[in-house]
Design a protein around this motif. Structure first.
Motif, mmCIF file in Angstrom:
data_model
loop_
_atom_site.group_PDB
_atom_site.id
_atom_site.type_symbol
_atom_site.label_atom_id
_atom_site.label_comp_id
_atom_site.label_asym_id
_atom_site.label_seq_id
_atom_site.Cartn_x
_atom_site.Cartn_y
_atom_site.Cartn_z
ATOM 1 N N ILE A 100 0.466 -1.201 -0.092
ATOM 2 C CA ILE A 100 -0.077 0.126 -0.277
ATOM 3 C C ILE A 100 0.429 0.872 -0.031
ATOM 4 N N LEU A 101 1.797 1.208 0.893
ATOM 5 C CA LEU A 101 2.824 2.578 1.300
ATOM 6 C C LEU A 101 3.710 2.916 -0.443
ATOM 7 N N SER A 102 4.380 2.264 -0.784
ATOM 8 C CA SER A 102 4.595 1.646 -2.316
ATOM 9 C C SER A 102 4.170 2.374 -3.268
ATOM 10 N N GLN A 103 2.857 2.408 -3.417
ATOM 11 C CA GLN A 103 2.007 2.130 -4.090
ATOM 12 C C GLN A 103 2.053 1.818 -5.264
ATOM 13 N N GLY A 104 2.213 -0.097 -4.896
ATOM 14 C CA GLY A 104 2.090 -0.898 -5.476
ATOM 15 C C GLY A 104 3.617 -1.310 -6.205
ATOM 16 N N TYR A 105 4.818 -0.414 -6.139
ATOM 17 C CA TYR A 105 5.983 -0.862 -6.728
ATOM 18 C C TYR A 105 6.424 -2.543 -5.523
ATOM 19 N N LEU A 106 5.907 -3.073 -4.932
ATOM 20 C CA LEU A 106 6.025 -3.678 -4.263
ATOM 21 C C LEU A 106 5.427 -4.385 -4.034
ATOM 22 N N CYS A 107 5.415 -5.304 -4.304
ATOM 23 C CA CYS A 107 3.829 -5.816 -4.079
ATOM 24 C C CYS A 107 3.781 -7.716 -3.212
ATOM 25 N N ALA A 108 2.882 -8.525 -2.125
ATOM 26 C CA ALA A 108 2.428 -9.158 -1.442
ATOM 27 C C ALA A 108 1.438 -9.734 -2.586
ATOM 28 N N THR A 109 1.738 -11.253 -2.083
ATOM 29 C CA THR A 109 1.253 -12.190 -2.368
ATOM 30 C C THR A 109 0.697 -13.101 -1.982
ATOM 31 N N PRO A 110 -0.523 -13.479 -1.634
ATOM 32 C CA PRO A 110 -1.105 -14.749 -0.985
ATOM 33 C C PRO A 110 -0.332 -15.731 -1.148
ATOM 34 N N HIS A 111 -0.176 -16.664 0.274
ATOM 35 C CA HIS A 111 0.328 -18.184 0.083
ATOM 36 C C HIS A 111 0.023 -19.019 1.401
ATOM 37 N N CYS A 112 0.384 -20.005 1.316
ATOM 38 C CA CYS A 112 -0.024 -21.514 1.845
ATOM 39 C C CYS A 112 1.227 -22.269 2.519
ATOM 40 N N VAL A 113 0.324 -23.277 2.956
ATOM 41 C CA VAL A 113 1.690 -24.796 3.483
ATOM 42 C C VAL A 113 0.755 -25.395 3.191
ATOM 43 N N ARG A 114 1.247 -26.798 2.200
ATOM 44 C CA ARG A 114 0.711 -27.712 2.157
ATOM 45 C C ARG A 114 1.164 -28.981 2.614
ATOM 46 N N ALA A 115 0.783 -29.405 3.554
ATOM 47 C CA ALA A 115 1.163 -30.481 4.893
ATOM 48 C C ALA A 115 1.625 -31.739 3.854
ATOM 49 N N PRO A 116 2.142 -32.877 4.186
ATOM 50 C CA PRO A 116 2.757 -34.042 2.927
ATOM 51 C C PRO A 116 1.860 -34.934 3.997
ATOM 52 N N LYS A 117 2.076 -35.773 3.153
ATOM 53 C CA LYS A 117 1.023 -37.475 2.796
ATOM 54 C C LYS A 117 1.442 -38.558 3.018
ATOM 55 N N GLY A 118 0.840 -39.276 2.989
ATOM 56 C CA GLY A 118 1.482 -40.865 2.931
ATOM 57 C C GLY A 118 2.141 -41.130 4.386
ATOM 58 N N GLU A 119 2.225 -42.655 3.726
ATOM 59 C CA GLU A 119 2.571 -43.669 5.089
ATOM 60 C C GLU A 119 4.159 -42.847 5.575
ATOM 61 N N SER A 120 4.725 -42.289 4.664
ATOM 62 C CA SER A 120 6.482 -41.820 5.669
ATOM 63 C C SER A 120 6.195 -40.374 5.821
ATOM 64 N N THR A 121 4.744 -40.401 6.514
ATOM 65 C CA THR A 121 5.023 -38.904 6.895
ATOM 66 C C THR A 121 4.350 -38.663 8.708
ATOM 67 N N PHE A 122 4.329 -40.603 8.658
ATOM 68 C CA PHE A 122 4.248 -41.003 10.107
ATOM 69 C C PHE A 122 4.507 -40.871 10.904
ATOM 70 N N GLY A 123 4.112 -40.041 12.281
ATOM 71 C CA GLY A 123 5.543 -39.383 13.223
ATOM 72 C C GLY A 123 6.528 -38.169 12.814
ATOM 73 N N ILE A 124 5.924 -37.415 11.660
ATOM 74 C CA ILE A 124 7.966 -36.179 11.086
ATOM 75 C C ILE A 124 6.753 -35.534 12.333
ATOM 76 N N GLU A 125 7.381 -34.855 12.866
ATOM 77 C CA GLU A 125 7.667 -33.557 13.117
ATOM 78 C C GLU A 125 7.872 -31.572 12.659
ATOM 79 N N ARG A 126 7.094 -31.186 11.883
ATOM 80 C CA ARG A 126 7.451 -29.467 11.372
ATOM 81 C C ARG A 126 7.939 -28.731 12.527
ATOM 82 N N SER A 127 8.875 -28.126 12.169
ATOM 83 C CA SER A 127 9.113 -26.474 13.238
ATOM 84 C C SER A 127 10.040 -25.395 12.221
ATOM 85 N N THR A 128 9.515 -24.476 11.786
ATOM 86 C CA THR A 128 10.071 -23.422 11.384
ATOM 87 C C THR A 128 9.987 -22.336 12.577
ATOM 88 N N PHE A 129 10.763 -20.673 11.421
ATOM 89 C CA PHE A 129 10.104 -19.316 12.070
ATOM 90 C C PHE A 129 9.856 -18.329 11.462
#
Length: 398
Positions: free
Chosen positions: A315-344
Protein backbone atom coordinates in the motif's frame (compact mmCIF):
# COMPACT_ATOMS: atom_id res chain seq x y z
CA UNK A 1 1.83 -10.17 8.83
CA UNK A 2 1.42 -9.92 12.53
CA UNK A 3 1.85 -13.13 14.41
CA UNK A 4 -1.76 -14.25 14.18
CA UNK A 5 -1.20 -14.92 10.47
CA UNK A 6 -4.86 -14.23 9.72
CA UNK A 7 -5.46 -17.81 8.63
CA UNK A 8 -9.21 -17.25 8.78
CA UNK A 9 -8.91 -14.85 5.86
CA UNK A 10 -9.72 -17.75 3.48
CA UNK A 11 -8.06 -16.05 0.53
CA UNK A 12 -10.20 -12.96 0.85
CA UNK A 13 -7.15 -10.82 0.21
CA UNK A 14 -7.18 -11.60 -3.48
CA UNK A 15 -7.57 -7.98 -4.48
CA UNK A 16 -6.90 -6.65 -7.98
CA UNK A 17 -3.20 -6.12 -8.63
CA UNK A 18 -1.86 -2.60 -8.40
CA UNK A 19 -0.34 -1.61 -11.73
CA UNK A 20 1.52 1.58 -10.89
CA UNK A 21 5.03 0.27 -11.38
CA UNK A 22 6.55 -0.34 -14.79
CA UNK A 23 8.62 -3.53 -14.65
CA UNK A 24 11.29 -4.19 -17.22
CA UNK A 25 10.45 -6.28 -20.26
CA UNK A 26 13.13 -8.84 -19.41
CA UNK A 27 11.70 -9.33 -15.90
CA UNK A 28 8.17 -9.70 -17.28
CA UNK A 29 9.06 -12.15 -19.98
CA UNK A 30 11.37 -14.28 -17.83
CA UNK A 31 8.72 -15.02 -15.17
CA UNK A 32 5.99 -15.33 -17.79
CA UNK A 33 8.00 -17.92 -19.76
CA UNK A 34 8.80 -19.89 -16.61
CA UNK A 35 5.16 -20.16 -15.56
CA UNK A 36 3.63 -20.51 -19.04
CA UNK A 37 5.83 -23.41 -20.10
CA UNK A 38 4.75 -25.34 -17.00
CA UNK A 39 1.06 -24.49 -16.92
CA UNK A 40 0.01 -27.71 -18.62
CA UNK A 41 1.40 -29.85 -15.81
CA UNK A 42 -1.18 -31.55 -13.58
CA UNK A 43 0.60 -30.31 -10.45
CA UNK A 44 1.49 -26.65 -9.86
CA UNK A 45 4.98 -25.79 -11.12
CA UNK A 46 7.85 -25.54 -8.66
CA UNK A 47 9.91 -22.35 -8.77
CA UNK A 48 12.85 -20.93 -6.87
CA UNK A 49 12.64 -17.29 -5.78
CA UNK A 50 15.16 -14.68 -6.81
CA UNK A 51 18.22 -15.36 -4.65
CA UNK A 52 20.65 -12.61 -3.65
CA UNK A 53 23.99 -13.40 -1.96
CA UNK A 54 24.62 -11.71 1.39
CA UNK A 55 27.72 -10.00 -0.06
CA UNK A 56 25.45 -8.16 -2.51
CA UNK A 57 22.56 -7.35 -0.20
CA UNK A 58 24.88 -5.73 2.35
CA UNK A 59 26.49 -3.53 -0.32
CA UNK A 60 24.70 -0.18 -0.21
CA UNK A 61 26.43 0.91 -3.43
CA UNK A 62 25.06 -2.03 -5.43
CA UNK A 63 22.14 -1.47 -7.79
CA UNK A 64 19.83 -4.44 -7.15
CA UNK A 65 16.76 -2.84 -8.71
CA UNK A 66 16.27 -5.55 -11.33
CA UNK A 67 16.45 -8.33 -8.75
CA UNK A 68 14.12 -6.50 -6.37
CA UNK A 69 11.70 -5.91 -9.23
CA UNK A 70 11.84 -9.53 -10.35
CA UNK A 71 11.13 -10.78 -6.84
CA UNK A 72 8.91 -8.11 -5.29
CA UNK A 73 7.58 -6.14 -8.28
CA UNK A 74 4.06 -6.34 -9.79
CA UNK A 75 4.94 -9.48 -11.74
CA UNK A 76 7.09 -11.13 -9.07
CA UNK A 77 6.33 -13.89 -6.60
CA UNK A 78 6.43 -11.48 -3.66
CA UNK A 79 9.38 -13.38 -2.19
CA UNK A 80 13.17 -13.40 -2.46
CA UNK A 81 15.84 -15.32 -0.58
CA UNK A 82 19.22 -14.24 0.75
CA UNK A 83 22.03 -16.80 0.71
CA UNK A 84 25.39 -17.17 2.44
CA UNK A 85 24.44 -15.21 5.57
CA UNK A 86 27.28 -15.61 8.12
CA UNK A 87 26.25 -17.48 11.25
CA UNK A 88 22.72 -18.17 10.06
CA UNK A 89 22.91 -21.95 9.76
CA UNK A 90 23.85 -22.63 13.38
CA UNK A 91 21.32 -20.10 14.74
CA UNK A 92 18.55 -21.73 12.71
CA UNK A 93 19.51 -25.19 13.95
CA UNK A 94 19.69 -24.03 17.57
CA UNK A 95 16.19 -22.56 17.60
CA UNK A 96 14.26 -25.01 15.45
CA UNK A 97 15.52 -27.98 17.48
CA UNK A 98 13.90 -26.40 20.55
CA UNK A 99 10.45 -26.30 18.99
CA UNK A 100 9.50 -29.94 19.79
CA UNK A 101 10.81 -29.57 23.34
CA UNK A 102 8.63 -26.51 23.87
CA UNK A 103 5.56 -28.26 22.50
CA UNK A 104 6.17 -31.27 24.75
CA UNK A 105 6.27 -29.28 27.98
CA UNK A 106 3.56 -30.27 30.47
CA UNK A 107 0.19 -28.74 29.65
CA UNK A 108 0.11 -26.79 32.90
CA UNK A 109 3.53 -25.29 32.06
CA UNK A 110 2.41 -24.25 28.57
CA UNK A 111 -0.77 -22.79 30.04
CA UNK A 112 1.34 -20.40 32.11
CA UNK A 113 2.95 -19.20 28.87
CA UNK A 114 -0.37 -18.12 27.33
CA UNK A 115 -1.52 -14.50 27.08
CA UNK A 116 -5.21 -14.28 26.09
CA UNK A 117 -5.28 -10.50 26.54
CA UNK A 118 -2.91 -10.12 23.56
CA UNK A 119 -5.11 -12.49 21.51
CA UNK A 120 -2.32 -15.03 22.14
CA UNK A 121 0.20 -12.82 20.34
CA UNK A 122 2.72 -13.31 23.14
CA UNK A 123 3.86 -16.66 24.50
CA UNK A 124 2.29 -20.02 23.67
CA UNK A 125 -0.72 -20.48 21.39
CA UNK A 126 -2.40 -23.73 20.39
CA UNK A 127 -5.91 -24.26 19.05
CA UNK A 128 -6.73 -20.54 19.16
CA UNK A 129 -6.79 -19.97 15.41
CA UNK A 130 -9.20 -21.36 12.85
CA UNK A 131 -8.54 -23.33 9.71
CA UNK A 132 -10.38 -22.61 6.48
CA UNK A 133 -12.95 -25.23 7.52
CA UNK A 134 -13.81 -23.05 10.50
CA UNK A 135 -12.48 -25.63 12.94
CA UNK A 136 -9.85 -24.82 15.56
CA UNK A 137 -6.33 -25.40 14.25
CA UNK A 138 -4.93 -28.19 16.39
CA UNK A 139 -2.23 -29.09 13.87
CA UNK A 140 0.36 -26.66 15.14
CA UNK A 141 1.46 -24.67 18.12
CA UNK A 142 3.16 -21.27 18.13
CA UNK A 143 5.38 -19.30 20.44
CA UNK A 144 5.41 -15.52 19.95
CA UNK A 145 7.90 -12.98 21.26
CA UNK A 146 9.55 -9.69 20.35
CA UNK A 147 13.20 -10.65 19.70
CA UNK A 148 14.44 -7.10 20.26
CA UNK A 149 12.49 -5.71 23.23
CA UNK A 150 11.19 -7.73 26.16
CA UNK A 151 9.11 -4.77 27.33
CA UNK A 152 8.28 -2.46 24.40
CA UNK A 153 6.52 0.05 26.65
CA UNK A 154 5.39 0.46 30.24
CA UNK A 155 2.56 2.87 29.37
CA UNK A 156 -0.62 1.16 30.53
CA UNK A 157 -2.88 2.96 28.05
CA UNK A 158 -0.82 1.65 25.13
CA UNK A 159 -0.67 -1.87 26.53
CA UNK A 160 -4.45 -1.84 26.82
CA UNK A 161 -5.00 -0.34 23.38
CA UNK A 162 -2.43 -2.42 21.43
CA UNK A 163 -1.90 -5.56 23.54
CA UNK A 164 -0.59 -7.69 20.65
CA UNK A 165 2.35 -5.28 20.20
CA UNK A 166 2.81 -3.48 23.51
CA UNK A 167 2.64 -6.51 25.78
CA UNK A 168 5.73 -8.12 27.31
CA UNK A 169 7.53 -11.32 26.36
CA UNK A 170 6.80 -14.49 28.34
CA UNK A 171 9.83 -16.80 28.48
CA UNK A 172 9.89 -20.36 29.90
CA UNK A 173 12.96 -19.54 31.97
CA UNK A 174 12.50 -22.44 34.35
CA UNK A 175 11.39 -25.16 31.95
CA UNK A 176 13.33 -24.25 28.79
CA UNK A 177 15.82 -21.45 29.61
CA UNK A 178 17.82 -21.78 26.38
CA UNK A 179 14.82 -20.74 24.28
CA UNK A 180 15.17 -17.02 25.01
CA UNK A 181 18.75 -16.69 23.76
CA UNK A 182 18.18 -18.86 20.67
CA UNK A 183 14.98 -16.99 19.77
CA UNK A 184 16.53 -13.55 20.15
CA UNK A 185 19.74 -14.43 18.31
CA UNK A 186 17.98 -15.76 15.21
CA UNK A 187 15.35 -13.03 15.29
CA UNK A 188 17.96 -10.26 15.46
CA UNK A 189 19.95 -11.73 12.58
CA UNK A 190 16.87 -12.03 10.34
CA UNK A 191 15.97 -8.44 11.27
CA UNK A 192 19.46 -7.15 10.45
CA UNK A 193 19.45 -8.80 7.03
CA UNK A 194 15.85 -7.71 6.48
CA UNK A 195 16.86 -4.07 6.98
CA UNK A 196 19.43 -4.55 4.21
CA UNK A 197 16.68 -5.93 1.97
CA UNK A 198 14.49 -2.97 2.91
CA UNK A 199 17.24 -0.51 1.89
CA UNK A 200 17.36 -1.95 -1.62
CA UNK A 201 13.56 -1.97 -1.79
CA UNK A 202 13.66 1.77 -1.07
CA UNK A 203 16.18 2.32 -3.85
CA UNK A 204 14.00 0.40 -6.30
CA UNK A 205 10.85 2.38 -5.39
CA UNK A 206 12.71 5.70 -5.50
CA UNK A 207 14.18 4.86 -8.92
CA UNK A 208 10.92 3.55 -10.36
CA UNK A 209 8.68 6.32 -9.06
CA UNK A 210 11.07 9.16 -9.80
CA UNK A 211 10.33 10.58 -6.35
CA UNK A 212 13.28 11.61 -4.21
CA UNK A 213 11.18 11.54 -1.05
CA UNK A 214 9.42 8.29 -0.19
CA UNK A 215 8.30 6.66 3.03
CA UNK A 216 11.47 4.66 3.55
CA UNK A 217 10.86 1.06 4.52
CA UNK A 218 14.33 0.68 6.04
CA UNK A 219 14.02 3.57 8.47
CA UNK A 220 10.41 2.71 9.33
CA UNK A 221 11.40 -0.81 10.36
CA UNK A 222 14.63 0.21 12.07
CA UNK A 223 12.83 2.47 14.54
CA UNK A 224 9.93 0.10 15.16
CA UNK A 225 9.21 -1.53 18.53
CA UNK A 226 6.75 -3.95 16.91
CA UNK A 227 8.99 -6.72 15.57
CA UNK A 228 7.42 -10.09 16.32
CA UNK A 229 8.88 -13.56 15.99
CA UNK A 230 6.82 -16.74 15.69
CA UNK A 231 8.32 -20.16 16.37
CA UNK A 232 6.01 -22.77 14.87
CA UNK A 233 5.74 -26.45 15.70
CA UNK A 234 3.62 -28.82 13.61
CA UNK A 235 2.55 -31.86 15.57
CA UNK A 236 3.22 -35.28 14.02
CA UNK A 237 0.33 -36.85 12.15
CA UNK A 238 -0.86 -40.13 13.65
CA UNK A 239 -1.18 -43.32 11.61
CA UNK A 240 -4.95 -42.96 11.23
CA UNK A 241 -4.60 -39.63 9.43
CA UNK A 242 -1.37 -39.87 7.43
CA UNK A 243 -3.22 -41.53 4.54
CA UNK A 244 -6.15 -39.12 4.66
CA UNK A 245 -7.80 -37.84 1.51
CA UNK A 246 -7.36 -34.16 2.28
CA UNK A 247 -6.26 -32.77 -1.07
CA UNK A 248 -6.32 -29.20 0.19
CA UNK A 249 -3.33 -27.17 -0.83
CA UNK A 250 -3.66 -25.21 2.40
CA UNK A 251 -3.87 -28.21 4.73
CA UNK A 252 -1.10 -26.98 7.06
CA UNK A 253 -1.61 -23.22 6.84
CA UNK A 254 -4.58 -21.46 5.25
CA UNK A 255 -4.34 -18.97 2.41
CA UNK A 256 -3.40 -15.54 3.73
CA UNK A 257 -1.39 -12.44 2.93
CA UNK A 258 0.89 -11.02 5.60
CA UNK A 259 -0.40 -7.62 6.66
CA UNK A 260 2.86 -6.16 7.98
CA UNK A 261 5.82 -4.86 6.00
CA UNK A 262 8.34 -7.65 5.49
CA UNK A 263 8.37 -11.24 6.75
CA UNK A 264 11.59 -13.20 7.21
CA UNK A 265 11.26 -16.99 6.99
CA UNK A 266 13.49 -19.96 7.71
CA UNK A 267 13.28 -23.12 5.66
CA UNK A 268 11.34 -25.69 7.65
CA UNK A 269 13.04 -28.47 9.60
CA UNK A 270 11.50 -31.95 9.63
CA UNK A 271 12.19 -34.21 12.60
CA UNK A 272 11.42 -37.88 13.28
CA UNK A 273 12.37 -39.70 16.46
CA UNK A 274 14.61 -36.82 17.44
CA UNK A 275 16.60 -36.73 14.19
CA UNK A 276 16.37 -34.29 11.31
CA UNK A 277 15.03 -35.86 8.11
CA UNK A 278 14.09 -34.70 4.63
CA UNK A 279 10.51 -33.76 3.83
CA UNK A 280 8.80 -37.06 2.94
CA UNK A 281 6.48 -35.55 0.31
CA UNK A 282 7.78 -33.52 -2.64
CA UNK A 283 4.37 -31.87 -3.08
CA UNK A 284 4.38 -30.39 0.44
CA UNK A 285 5.56 -26.90 1.25
CA UNK A 286 4.95 -23.24 0.45
CA UNK A 287 2.49 -22.31 -2.32
CA UNK A 288 1.99 -18.82 -3.70
CA UNK A 289 -0.78 -17.33 -5.82
CA UNK A 290 0.84 -15.06 -8.38
CA UNK A 291 -0.48 -11.69 -9.53
CA UNK A 292 -1.92 -13.48 -12.57
CA UNK A 293 -3.86 -15.90 -10.37
CA UNK A 294 -1.59 -18.87 -11.05
CA UNK A 295 -0.53 -21.13 -8.17
CA UNK A 296 3.10 -22.19 -7.88
CA UNK A 297 5.13 -24.12 -5.33
CA UNK A 298 8.15 -22.17 -4.09
CA UNK A 299 11.29 -23.76 -2.66
CA UNK A 300 14.47 -22.26 -1.21
CA UNK A 301 17.50 -23.75 0.53
CA UNK A 302 17.74 -24.39 4.27
CA UNK A 303 20.81 -22.14 4.31
CA UNK A 304 18.79 -19.24 2.87
CA UNK A 305 16.53 -16.69 4.55
CA UNK A 306 13.38 -15.94 2.59
CA UNK A 307 11.66 -12.53 2.73
CA UNK A 308 8.05 -11.87 1.73
CA UNK A 309 6.41 -8.51 1.13
CA UNK A 310 3.42 -7.65 3.32
CA UNK A 311 0.30 -5.62 2.54
CA UNK A 312 1.42 -2.51 4.40
CA UNK A 313 4.48 -2.23 2.16
CA UNK A 314 2.39 -2.79 -0.97
CA UNK A 315 0.00 0.00 0.00
CA UNK A 316 2.65 2.51 1.03
CA UNK A 317 4.86 1.81 -2.00
CA UNK A 318 1.80 2.36 -4.22
CA UNK A 319 2.16 -1.05 -5.81
CA UNK A 320 5.87 -0.99 -6.64
CA UNK A 321 6.38 -3.75 -4.05
CA UNK A 322 3.65 -6.40 -4.07
CA UNK A 323 2.36 -8.90 -1.51
CA UNK A 324 1.06 -12.29 -2.66
CA UNK A 325 -1.31 -14.75 -0.96
CA UNK A 326 0.37 -17.95 0.20
CA UNK A 327 -0.32 -21.16 2.10
CA UNK A 328 1.46 -24.30 3.31
CA UNK A 329 0.59 -27.82 2.20
CA UNK A 330 1.19 -30.72 4.60
CA UNK A 331 3.00 -33.87 3.48
CA UNK A 332 0.89 -36.98 2.86
CA UNK A 333 1.43 -40.72 2.76
CA UNK A 334 2.61 -43.44 5.12
CA UNK A 335 6.08 -41.90 5.30
CA UNK A 336 4.63 -38.87 7.09
CA UNK A 337 3.74 -40.89 10.19
CA UNK A 338 5.52 -39.40 13.24
CA UNK A 339 7.02 -36.50 11.30
CA UNK A 340 7.34 -33.19 13.18
CA UNK A 341 7.96 -29.81 11.51
CA UNK A 342 9.57 -26.68 12.93
CA UNK A 343 9.99 -23.27 11.39
CA UNK A 344 10.38 -19.62 12.36
CA UNK A 345 8.99 -16.37 10.98
CA UNK A 346 9.91 -12.80 11.87
CA UNK A 347 7.23 -10.23 11.14
CA UNK A 348 8.87 -6.88 10.50
CA UNK A 349 6.33 -4.11 10.76
CA UNK A 350 5.99 -0.40 11.56
CA UNK A 351 5.76 0.91 15.09
CA UNK A 352 2.24 1.01 16.53
CA UNK A 353 2.42 4.83 16.51
CA UNK A 354 3.79 5.01 12.96
CA UNK A 355 1.47 7.12 10.82
CA UNK A 356 0.50 5.38 7.60
CA UNK A 357 -0.31 7.88 4.87
CA UNK A 358 -2.31 5.77 2.49
CA UNK A 359 -2.50 6.77 -1.18
CA UNK A 360 -5.77 8.02 -2.65
CA UNK A 361 -6.30 4.77 -4.57
CA UNK A 362 -6.25 1.77 -2.23
CA UNK A 363 -6.87 -1.77 -3.48
CA UNK A 364 -6.60 -3.68 -0.19
CA UNK A 365 -9.08 -3.33 2.69
CA UNK A 366 -10.48 -0.20 1.10
CA UNK A 367 -13.58 -0.43 3.30
CA UNK A 368 -11.38 0.10 6.37
CA UNK A 369 -9.49 3.17 5.23
CA UNK A 370 -11.59 4.76 2.51
CA UNK A 371 -12.82 7.49 4.81
CA UNK A 372 -9.53 8.09 6.55
CA UNK A 373 -6.27 8.07 4.63
CA UNK A 374 -4.14 8.45 7.76
CA UNK A 375 -4.07 5.70 10.38
CA UNK A 376 -1.37 4.49 12.72
CA UNK A 377 -0.17 0.96 12.13
CA UNK A 378 -1.64 -0.01 15.49
CA UNK A 379 -5.07 1.31 14.49
CA UNK A 380 -4.84 -0.39 11.10
CA UNK A 381 -3.88 -3.73 12.70
CA UNK A 382 -6.70 -3.60 15.23
CA UNK A 383 -9.22 -2.94 12.45
CA UNK A 384 -7.94 -6.00 10.59
CA UNK A 385 -8.00 -8.21 13.68
CA UNK A 386 -11.53 -7.06 14.49
CA UNK A 387 -12.56 -7.80 10.93
CA UNK A 388 -11.21 -11.35 10.76
CA UNK A 389 -11.34 -12.33 14.41
CA UNK A 390 -13.77 -11.65 17.22
CA UNK A 391 -13.90 -8.01 18.25
CA UNK A 392 -12.50 -7.57 21.73
CA UNK A 393 -15.19 -7.33 24.37
CA UNK A 394 -13.09 -7.32 27.52
CA UNK A 395 -12.66 -3.57 27.56
CA UNK A 396 -12.36 -0.39 25.56
CA UNK A 397 -9.08 0.53 23.94
CA UNK A 398 -10.13 3.80 22.37
Amino acid sequence: MNSLQLQSYHGRFLSPPVRLASPSASCRSRLSRTITCLMNMSAPPTLRPVTIPFSEIKDRTADLSLKIEEGFGPNGLGIISVSEVPGYSSLRQNLLHLSPRLACLPEETRKKLEDPDSRYNFGWSHGKEKLESGKADMLKGSFYANPVLDIPTTEESLIKRYPSYCGSNIWPNDSLPELEHAFKALGQLILDVGLMVAYHCDQYVRKGSGRSKIEELEHTLARSRCQKGRLLYYFPVDSSKCNGKDESMSSWCGWHTDHGSLTGLTCAMFIKNGFEVSCPDSAAGLYIRTRNGDIVRVIYGKEEIAYQIGETTEILSQGYLCATPHCVRAPKGESTFGIERSTFALFMQPDWDEKLNFPEEVHIHRELIASNHALTFGEYSELLLDKYYHTRTWGSYS
